[in-house]
Design an enzyme around this catalytic site. Structure first.
Site, PDB file in Angstrom:
ATOM      1  N   GLU A   3      33.882  46.497  18.187  1.00 33.15           N
ATOM      2  CA  GLU A   3      35.021  46.047  18.992  1.00 33.15           C
ATOM      3  C   GLU A   3      35.787  44.967  18.233  1.00 33.15           C
ATOM      4  O   GLU A   3      35.209  43.972  17.803  1.00 33.15           O
ATOM      5  CB  GLU A   3      34.541  45.474  20.335  1.00 33.15           C
ATOM      6  CG  GLU A   3      35.687  45.040  21.217  1.00 33.15           C
ATOM      7  CD  GLU A   3      35.236  44.384  22.526  1.00 33.15           C
ATOM      8  OE1 GLU A   3      34.386  43.484  22.482  1.00 33.15           O
ATOM      9  OE2 GLU A   3      35.762  44.783  23.583  1.00 33.15           O
ATOM     10  N   CYS A  31      39.906  44.861  27.857  1.00 36.05           N
ATOM     11  CA  CYS A  31      38.629  45.508  27.544  1.00 36.05           C
ATOM     12  C   CYS A  31      38.768  47.028  27.524  1.00 36.05           C
ATOM     13  O   CYS A  31      37.973  47.717  26.893  1.00 36.05           O
ATOM     14  CB  CYS A  31      37.586  45.099  28.568  1.00 36.05           C
ATOM     15  SG  CYS A  31      38.123  45.418  30.254  1.00 36.05           S
ATOM     16  N   GLU A  60      30.073  43.051  33.023  1.00 38.38           N
ATOM     17  CA  GLU A  60      31.174  43.885  32.523  1.00 38.38           C
ATOM     18  C   GLU A  60      31.430  43.420  31.096  1.00 38.38           C
ATOM     19  O   GLU A  60      31.928  42.311  30.886  1.00 38.38           O
ATOM     20  CB  GLU A  60      32.399  43.743  33.427  1.00 38.38           C
ATOM     21  CG  GLU A  60      32.115  44.330  34.820  1.00 38.38           C
ATOM     22  CD  GLU A  60      33.228  44.126  35.839  1.00 38.38           C
ATOM     23  OE1 GLU A  60      34.178  43.376  35.562  1.00 38.38           O
ATOM     24  OE2 GLU A  60      33.131  44.711  36.926  1.00 38.38           O
ATOM     25  N   LYS A  67      32.955  29.481  36.495  1.00 42.01           N
ATOM     26  CA  LYS A  67      33.390  28.878  35.232  1.00 42.01           C
ATOM     27  C   LYS A  67      34.345  29.828  34.530  1.00 42.01           C
ATOM     28  O   LYS A  67      33.933  30.874  34.034  1.00 42.01           O
ATOM     29  CB  LYS A  67      32.193  28.592  34.325  1.00 42.01           C
ATOM     30  CG  LYS A  67      32.591  27.690  33.159  1.00 42.01           C
ATOM     31  CD  LYS A  67      31.628  27.740  32.005  1.00 42.01           C
ATOM     32  CE  LYS A  67      31.914  28.840  31.042  1.00 42.01           C
ATOM     33  NZ  LYS A  67      33.228  28.797  30.376  1.00 42.01           N
TER      34      LYS A  67
HETATM   35  P1  NAD Z   1      32.722  35.660  25.738  1.00 44.21           P
HETATM   36  O1  NAD Z   1      31.491  36.423  26.019  1.00 44.21           O
HETATM   37  O2  NAD Z   1      32.838  34.928  24.457  1.00 44.21           O
HETATM   38  O3  NAD Z   1      32.982  34.558  26.875  1.00 44.21           O
HETATM   39  C1  NAD Z   1      33.085  34.913  28.235  1.00 44.21           C
HETATM   40  C2  NAD Z   1      32.631  33.751  29.091  1.00 44.21           C
HETATM   41  O4  NAD Z   1      31.250  33.508  28.858  1.00 44.21           O
HETATM   42  C3  NAD Z   1      33.354  32.444  28.808  1.00 44.21           C
HETATM   43  O5  NAD Z   1      33.585  31.782  30.024  1.00 44.21           O
HETATM   44  C4  NAD Z   1      32.335  31.675  27.956  1.00 44.21           C
HETATM   45  O6  NAD Z   1      32.470  30.277  28.039  1.00 44.21           O
HETATM   46  C5  NAD Z   1      31.037  32.141  28.573  1.00 44.21           C
HETATM   47  N1  NAD Z   1      29.861  32.061  27.700  1.00 44.21           N
HETATM   48  C6  NAD Z   1      29.809  32.193  26.355  1.00 44.21           C
HETATM   49  N2  NAD Z   1      28.524  32.079  25.929  1.00 44.21           N
HETATM   50  C7  NAD Z   1      27.761  31.867  27.032  1.00 44.21           C
HETATM   51  C8  NAD Z   1      26.367  31.683  27.248  1.00 44.21           C
HETATM   52  N3  NAD Z   1      25.483  31.686  26.238  1.00 44.21           N
HETATM   53  N4  NAD Z   1      25.920  31.503  28.518  1.00 44.21           N
HETATM   54  C9  NAD Z   1      26.792  31.522  29.557  1.00 44.21           C
HETATM   55  N5  NAD Z   1      28.129  31.680  29.403  1.00 44.21           N
HETATM   56  C10 NAD Z   1      28.604  31.866  28.160  1.00 44.21           C
HETATM   57  O7  NAD Z   1      33.919  36.684  25.923  1.00 44.21           O
HETATM   58  P2  NAD Z   1      35.474  36.432  25.662  1.00 44.21           P
HETATM   59  O8  NAD Z   1      35.698  36.315  24.205  1.00 44.21           O
HETATM   60  O9  NAD Z   1      35.928  35.355  26.570  1.00 44.21           O
HETATM   61  O10 NAD Z   1      36.105  37.795  26.221  1.00 44.21           O
HETATM   62  C11 NAD Z   1      36.317  38.936  25.448  1.00 44.21           C
HETATM   63  C12 NAD Z   1      35.213  39.948  25.691  1.00 44.21           C
HETATM   64  O11 NAD Z   1      35.162  40.286  27.076  1.00 44.21           O
HETATM   65  C13 NAD Z   1      35.434  41.267  24.969  1.00 44.21           C
HETATM   66  O12 NAD Z   1      34.215  41.709  24.440  1.00 44.21           O
HETATM   67  C14 NAD Z   1      35.897  42.205  26.086  1.00 44.21           C
HETATM   68  O13 NAD Z   1      35.673  43.576  25.843  1.00 44.21           O
HETATM   69  C15 NAD Z   1      35.090  41.703  27.226  1.00 44.21           C
HETATM   70  N6  NAD Z   1      35.676  42.094  28.505  1.00 44.21           N
HETATM   71  C16 NAD Z   1      35.054  43.076  29.251  1.00 44.21           C
HETATM   72  C17 NAD Z   1      35.621  43.490  30.447  1.00 44.21           C
HETATM   73  C18 NAD Z   1      34.984  44.564  31.284  1.00 44.21           C
HETATM   74  O14 NAD Z   1      35.411  44.745  32.423  1.00 44.21           O
HETATM   75  N7  NAD Z   1      33.996  45.282  30.791  1.00 44.21           N
HETATM   76  C19 NAD Z   1      36.797  42.906  30.899  1.00 44.21           C
HETATM   77  C20 NAD Z   1      37.395  41.926  30.110  1.00 44.21           C
HETATM   78  C21 NAD Z   1      36.822  41.516  28.915  1.00 44.21           C
END
Ligand code: NAD
Length: 495
Positions: free
Chosen positions: A398, A296, A262, A186
C-alpha cells in the site's frame, strides 16, 4: 477562495482535550501543520497517561449513570441533536477539514462533513427502528420463549486516522453512543481540528458530561497505546494501517478486549473489454486520485483486458494530466497535497522504487513546482505506471498516494487470480456491461466490498470492512449494532 469555507486563521489556535464535559489543556503540546504550505495552524495538547486515565474514568462514571439505562429512542434524539449541531456549523467543519488535510473544498462539503452528519442520523434511525429477536421453542422440558436483549459494551476507545478525519471518526463515535456506550476518542495527530469542533458541539448541546471524551496525542508509546492498554476500556475500534492494527491486537490481548479493525488495502480495479469505456476511465480516475489517493478504497492496481489496454492507458493519462494539483483555496483545484512531509517522503520513496523495479512512468513521478507558498507543502504529481511485474513491491504494498499501476490481462480466471493474489482484501471495482460476468466475478473477489460499474458508493446499512490484512469484523447497519453491544439471550419457560 472558491467558496464560503473560512480561511484557516478563523479556526481555533489551541486545541484541547475534552474530558468530563470540559475542555482541558496540557503542559505538552505539538504543532498542527498545514500540508498546503507548511505553516503552523494550531498547537495541540499532547495527552499524558494522567489525561488518558482521567478521560477513561470520566467515561466509566458516565457509563454507570443514566446514559446506560436511557431508552434507545432518547439516545437517538441525542444523536439527531449532534447531527443538527454539526449542520449548524457546517462551514466551520468544512474549514477545519480543508485546513488540516488540504483537500478540495468541494470534497469536504459533499463528502466529509455531509457524511459526518449522515453517520449520526443513520445510527439514530437504526436504533430507533431495530427489530428484536424472538423465538418460541417446544422442548421436553416445556414451551420456551427466547428473546435477545442488547446492553452497551461499556467504555469504547475510538482511534482514527487522518485521511477522512470527520467521516471516519464519526463512523465509530455515532454507533458507539447509539448503543449506549461512553466513548474516549483519539483522532489522528495529523488532523485534530474537526474532532475538537465535534467536542464543542457535544458541549453546546449539553450532552451529559463523560459520555463523549476527546484526547489528543500520538499513537505508539503515547495516548493511542495507553488507551488500548487501559483496563477501564472495554473495546477498541480502530481505523488505520495494518501494522498499527497488529500492534493494537497485541496490546489488547491481555485484557481480551473486543476489537474492530478497518485497515489498509491494495485495491484493484478490473476493466473488461466490454466495459462502457468512458465510464470506466472516469471511474478509475476517481478511484485512483480522489483525495490525492488517500482513501483506503482507492485503486492502486488497475487491470485492463488486453484489447482495450493501450487505449485505456492513453485516455487515463490524458485525464490525469488534466487534474489541477494545488491549494484548496484556489479555484479549479482538483487535487490537494499529501497529509505531511513524512508521508510525502514515503510516497516519493515508492516513486523511486518503481523506476528501480522497471516501471514505465506513463505520467507524473515527481514533485510539482508552484512558485508560491505551496512549494513548502506536501504535493506530489498524480502518477501512472505500467510494465511492473505482479510481485513488484509497488504492486503489492500500500502506497496511499495518487498513483496506480496498469497491467493488461487476457481472461477472467486469470484476472480474478491476480486480484486475489494480495495480502489485503478491502475493496475492488469491476467495470463490465455483461450482467452475467458481473455476478460471476464479483463473488469470487476476496474483499469486503466489490463495486460493479461504480466506486465509493456506500449505503451505511451494509457491512463494511476488510478481508485478510485489511481488517477484522464488519461495521455498518446492524453489524455496528452487533459490535457495539453485548447480547444476552433470555430463555423463559412459559408452559
Ligand atoms: P496509522 O495506523 O498510522 O494511525 C491511525 C491512528 O492510530 C492514529 O490516530 C494514530 O495516532 C494511532 N496509532 C498509531 N500507532 C498506535 C499504537 N501503537 N497504538 C494505538 N494507536 C496508535 O494510520 P494513518 O496513517 O493515520 O492512516 C492511513 C491508513 O489507514 C492506511 O493504511 C489506510 O488504508 C488506512 N485506512 C483504512 C480504512 C478502512 O476503512 N479500512 C479507512 C481509512 C484509512
Amino acid at each position: 477562495m472558491t467558496s464560503n469555507a473560512r480561511a484557516p486563521n478563523a479556526l481555533p489556535r489551541r486545541l484541547r482535550h475534552f474530558i468530563d464535559g470540559e475542555f482541558v489543556d496540557a503542559e505538552a503540546s505539538f504543532a498542527n501543520v498545514s500540508p498546503v504550505d507548511g505553516r503552523e495552524l494550531s498547537r495541540v495538547a499532547e495527552a499524558d497517561a494522567v489525561a488518558v486515565d482521567a478521560a477513561i474514568q470520566a467515561a466509566r462514571r458516565a457509563q454507570q449513570g443514566p446514559w446506560r439505562r436511557m431508552r434507545a429512542p432518547e439516545r437517538a434524539d441525542w444523536l439527531q441533536r449532534i447531527a443538527d449541531g454539526i449542520e449548524a456549523r457546517f462551514d466551520d467543519f468544512v474549514a477545519a477539514e480543508v485546513a488540516d488535510t488540504g483537500r478540495p473544498i468541494a470534497q469536504a462539503r459533499s463528502l466529509d462533513v455531509t457524511r459526518g452528519i449522515a453517520n449520526f442520523r443513520t445510527f439514530a434511525d437504526l436504533v430507533r427502528t431495530a427489530p428484536g429477536e424472538f423465538f418460541e421453542t417446544s422442548t421436553p422440558d416445556g414451551d420456551m420463549l427466547n428473546y435477545v436483549t442488547r446492553k452497551p459494551l461499556g467504555v469504547v476507545g475510538v482511534i482514527s486516522p487522518w485521511n477522512l478525519p470527520l467521516l471516519l471518526f464519526t463512523w465509530k463515535v455515532a454507533p458507539a453512543l447509539a448503543m449506549g456506550n461512553c466513548v474516549v476518542a483519539k483522532p489522528s495527530e495529523e488532523t485534530p481540528t474537526s474532532a475538537t469542533l465535534l467536542a464543542e458541539v457535544m458541549r453546546d448541546i449539553g450532552l451529559p458530561p463523560g459520555v463523549f471524551n476527546l484526547i489528543h496525542g500520538h499513537g505508539a508509546n503515547a495516548a493511542g497505546e495507553w488507551l488500548t492498554k487501559h483496563p477501564g476500556v472495554d473495546a477498541i475500534t480502530f481505523t488505520g494501517e495494518s501494522k498499527t492494527g497488529s500492534a493494537i491486537m497485541k496490546a489488547v490481548a491481555d485484557g481480551v478486549k473486543n476489537v474492530s479493525f478497518e485497515l489498509g488495502g491494495k485495491n484493484a480495479a478490473v476493466v473488461f473489454a466490454d466495459a462502457d469505456f468512458d465510464a470506466a476511465v472516469d471511474g478509475v480516475l476517481r478511484s485512483s486520485f480522489t483525495n490525492a489517493g488517500q482513501v483506503c478504497l482507492c485503486s492502486e492496481r488497475v487491470y485492463v483486458e488486453r484489447p482495450l489496454f493501450e487505449r485505456f492507458v492513453a485516455a487515463l493519462k490524458a485525464r490525469t494530466e488534466a487534474l489541477r494539483v494545488g491549494s484548496p483555496y484556489e479555484a479549479g483545484t482538483t487535487t490537494g497535497p499529501l497529509i505531511s512531509q513524512g508521508h510525502r517522503n514515503k510516497v516519493l520513496g515508492y516513486f523511486r522504487l518503481a523506476v528501480e523495479e522497471g516501471a514505465t512512468v506513463v505520467t507524473g513521478g515527481g514533485v510539482p513546482r508552484f512558485g508560491n507558498a505551496c512549494d513548502d507543502g506536501a504535493f506530489v504529481e498524480p502518477t501512472i505506471w505500467t510494465d511492473l511485474p505482479d510481485d513488484a513491491r509497488c504492486v503489492t504494498e500500500e502506497i496511499f498516494g495518487p498513483v496506480c499501476h496498469i497491467a493488461p490481462f487476457d481472461d477472467e480466471d486469470e484476472v480474478v487470480r491476480r486480484v486475489n493474489d494480495s495480502a489485503y482484501g478491502l475493496a475492488a471495482s469491476v467495470w463490465t456491461t455483461s450482467l452475467s460476468r458481473a455476478h460471476r466475478v464479483a463473488p469470487q473477489i476476496e474483499t469486503g466490498i466489490v463495486w460493479v460499474n461504480a466506486w465509493f458508493v456506500r449505503d451505511l446499512r451494509t457491512p463494511f470492512g476488510g478481508a485478510k490484512q485489511s481488517g477484522f469484523g464488519r461495521e455498518g447497519g446492524r453489524h455496528s449494532m452487533d459490535f457495539y453491544s453485548e447480547l444476552t439471550t433470555v430463555c423463559v419457560k412459559v408452559a
